[in-house]
Design an enzyme around this catalytic site. Structure first.
Site, PDB file in Angstrom:
ATOM      1  N   TYR A 146      37.408  63.911   5.007  1.00 23.70           N
ATOM      2  CA  TYR A 146      37.774  65.193   6.383  1.00 23.70           C
ATOM      3  C   TYR A 146      37.671  66.141   5.975  1.00 23.70           C
ATOM      4  O   TYR A 146      38.047  68.198   5.989  1.00 23.70           O
ATOM      5  CB  TYR A 146      38.819  64.691   6.790  1.00 23.70           C
ATOM      6  CG  TYR A 146      39.188  63.815   7.771  1.00 23.70           C
ATOM      7  CD1 TYR A 146      38.651  64.054   8.835  1.00 23.70           C
ATOM      8  CD2 TYR A 146      39.841  62.989   7.194  1.00 23.70           C
ATOM      9  CE1 TYR A 146      38.504  63.088   9.914  1.00 23.70           C
ATOM     10  CE2 TYR A 146      40.199  61.711   8.426  1.00 23.70           C
ATOM     11  CZ  TYR A 146      39.453  61.638   9.680  1.00 23.70           C
ATOM     12  OH  TYR A 146      38.845  60.987  10.098  1.00 23.70           O
ATOM     13  N   ASN A 183      42.140  68.120  19.844  1.00 23.23           N
ATOM     14  CA  ASN A 183      41.892  67.405  18.394  1.00 23.23           C
ATOM     15  C   ASN A 183      42.805  66.346  18.969  1.00 23.23           C
ATOM     16  O   ASN A 183      44.126  66.305  18.008  1.00 23.23           O
ATOM     17  CB  ASN A 183      41.382  67.599  17.230  1.00 23.23           C
ATOM     18  CG  ASN A 183      41.132  66.711  15.982  1.00 23.23           C
ATOM     19  OD1 ASN A 183      41.169  65.468  16.196  1.00 23.23           O
ATOM     20  ND2 ASN A 183      40.642  66.765  14.841  1.00 23.23           N
ATOM     21  N   HIS A 218      36.655  67.680  16.722  1.00 18.50           N
ATOM     22  CA  HIS A 218      36.181  66.221  15.682  1.00 18.50           C
ATOM     23  C   HIS A 218      35.449  67.325  14.665  1.00 18.50           C
ATOM     24  O   HIS A 218      35.162  67.951  15.007  1.00 18.50           O
ATOM     25  CB  HIS A 218      35.958  64.754  16.360  1.00 18.50           C
ATOM     26  CG  HIS A 218      36.815  63.858  17.042  1.00 18.50           C
ATOM     27  ND1 HIS A 218      37.757  63.775  17.231  1.00 18.50           N
ATOM     28  CD2 HIS A 218      35.925  64.742  18.500  1.00 18.50           C
ATOM     29  CE1 HIS A 218      38.043  63.474  18.543  1.00 18.50           C
ATOM     30  NE2 HIS A 218      37.143  63.493  19.238  1.00 18.50           N
ATOM     31  N   ARG A 273      44.118  63.781   2.788  1.00 18.16           N
ATOM     32  CA  ARG A 273      43.715  62.600   3.690  1.00 18.16           C
ATOM     33  C   ARG A 273      42.442  62.237   3.831  1.00 18.16           C
ATOM     34  O   ARG A 273      41.407  63.744   4.513  1.00 18.16           O
ATOM     35  CB  ARG A 273      44.464  62.985   5.647  1.00 18.16           C
ATOM     36  CG  ARG A 273      44.253  61.655   6.153  1.00 18.16           C
ATOM     37  CD  ARG A 273      43.955  62.447   7.411  1.00 18.16           C
ATOM     38  NE  ARG A 273      43.778  61.403   8.485  1.00 18.16           N
ATOM     39  CZ  ARG A 273      43.473  61.153   9.429  1.00 18.16           C
ATOM     40  NH1 ARG A 273      43.559  61.975  10.773  1.00 18.16           N
ATOM     41  NH2 ARG A 273      42.850  60.081  10.776  1.00 18.16           N
ATOM     42  N   ALA A 332      43.578  60.140  16.373  1.00 18.51           N
ATOM     43  CA  ALA A 332      42.832  58.722  17.099  1.00 18.51           C
ATOM     44  C   ALA A 332      43.679  58.527  18.024  1.00 18.51           C
ATOM     45  O   ALA A 332      43.115  57.534  19.039  1.00 18.51           O
ATOM     46  CB  ALA A 332      44.188  57.420  15.701  1.00 18.51           C
ATOM     47  N   PRO A 342      47.523  62.881  15.862  1.00 17.89           N
ATOM     48  CA  PRO A 342      48.109  62.750  15.068  1.00 17.89           C
ATOM     49  C   PRO A 342      47.536  62.541  13.443  1.00 17.89           C
ATOM     50  O   PRO A 342      46.187  62.444  13.534  1.00 17.89           O
ATOM     51  CB  PRO A 342      48.701  61.252  15.318  1.00 17.89           C
ATOM     52  CG  PRO A 342      47.921  60.608  16.507  1.00 17.89           C
ATOM     53  CD  PRO A 342      47.676  62.078  16.371  1.00 17.89           C
ATOM     54  N   ASN A 343      48.501  63.018  12.391  1.00 16.31           N
ATOM     55  CA  ASN A 343      47.470  62.627  10.703  1.00 16.31           C
ATOM     56  C   ASN A 343      46.828  63.831  10.523  1.00 16.31           C
ATOM     57  O   ASN A 343      46.432  63.868   9.363  1.00 16.31           O
ATOM     58  CB  ASN A 343      47.172  61.525  10.956  1.00 16.31           C
ATOM     59  CG  ASN A 343      48.196  60.182  10.638  1.00 16.31           C
ATOM     60  OD1 ASN A 343      48.554  59.537   9.681  1.00 16.31           O
ATOM     61  ND2 ASN A 343      47.155  59.451  11.985  1.00 16.31           N
ATOM     62  N   GLU A 370      37.250  68.639  23.595  1.00  5.87           N
ATOM     63  CA  GLU A 370      37.474  68.432  22.689  1.00  5.87           C
ATOM     64  C   GLU A 370      36.817  68.773  21.187  1.00  5.87           C
ATOM     65  O   GLU A 370      35.388  68.897  20.983  1.00  5.87           O
ATOM     66  CB  GLU A 370      36.993  66.874  23.225  1.00  5.87           C
ATOM     67  CG  GLU A 370      37.022  65.631  22.178  1.00  5.87           C
ATOM     68  CD  GLU A 370      36.945  64.532  23.003  1.00  5.87           C
ATOM     69  OE1 GLU A 370      36.324  64.299  23.983  1.00  5.87           O
ATOM     70  OE2 GLU A 370      36.310  63.243  21.605  1.00  5.87           O
ATOM     71  N   ARG A 409      31.048  56.951  12.254  1.00  8.82           N
ATOM     72  CA  ARG A 409      31.714  55.884  11.817  1.00  8.82           C
ATOM     73  C   ARG A 409      31.702  55.076  12.887  1.00  8.82           C
ATOM     74  O   ARG A 409      31.071  54.522  13.029  1.00  8.82           O
ATOM     75  CB  ARG A 409      33.207  56.713  12.493  1.00  8.82           C
ATOM     76  CG  ARG A 409      32.618  58.200  11.462  1.00  8.82           C
ATOM     77  CD  ARG A 409      34.032  58.935  10.892  1.00  8.82           C
ATOM     78  NE  ARG A 409      34.870  58.540  10.022  1.00  8.82           N
ATOM     79  CZ  ARG A 409      36.314  58.698  10.419  1.00  8.82           C
ATOM     80  NH1 ARG A 409      37.029  59.889  11.409  1.00  8.82           N
ATOM     81  NH2 ARG A 409      37.099  58.062   9.933  1.00  8.82           N
TER      82      ARG A 409
END
Ligand code: DQA
Length: 146
Positions: free
Chosen positions: A22, A73, A99, A17, A76, A9-10, A97, A106
């Site tokens: 990012y 990825n 990112h 964004r 969230a 998502p996103n 995985e 963070r």
């Protein structure tokens, strides 16, 4: 070698964004970089993005047939999804995985990954380069299977 890149998502909003976190590259820009590198290493890649958890689950289940490695990825959903963890554990396909940001530098809720324990490895914090590193890791994984 066939590598499936799944984005949660996103990530369709990359480019606009939170660019301070990012960057300015869109998901299409990242895909183009991955495709260029894939042609060098002789890999077939496919890129998908969805905002829906269940769609990611379905894609991971389907990856069993036809894909050597999944680069995921989960955005969230990384931090919340038992369903994704179960899909990865059940599918048998190796999952890396990935990112863009260093999730460990963070908010504390990003420090825990629901899926890391059932993934082959985790790459985080290198911006779009994280995807290139994941591609190379995927190639190394499949080389090891030969
Ligand atoms: C992300 C990190 C996640 O915590 C966040 O929810 C995202 C993107 C990353 O690529 O840095 O959407 O997965």
């Amino acid at each position: 070698m066939r590598i499936l890149f799944l984005n949660g998502p996103n990530l369709n909003l990359l480019g606009t964004r939170e660019p301070g976190i990012y960057g300015r590259q869109t998901l299409s820009d990242i895909e183009a970089r991955v495709r260029a590198e894939a042609s060098v290493v002789g890999a077939t890649v496919e890129f998908r993005q969805t905002n829906h958890e269940g769609e990611l689950v379905t894609w991971i289940q389907q990856a069993m047939s036809g894909w050597d490695v999944v680069v995921l990825n989960a955005a969230a959903y990384t931090h919340s999804s038992i369903a994704l963890r179960d899909a990865i554990a059940g599918s048998g396909v190796p999952v890396i995985e990935v990112h863009l940001s260093n999730v460990h530098s963070r908010e504390t809720f990003r420090h825990h990954s629901m899926i890391a324990g059932v993934c082959r490895g985790v790459i985080a914090g290198f911006g779009p380069e994280s995807y290139i590193l994941a591609l190379r890791a995927a190639v190394t994984l499949t080389d090891g299977q030969k």
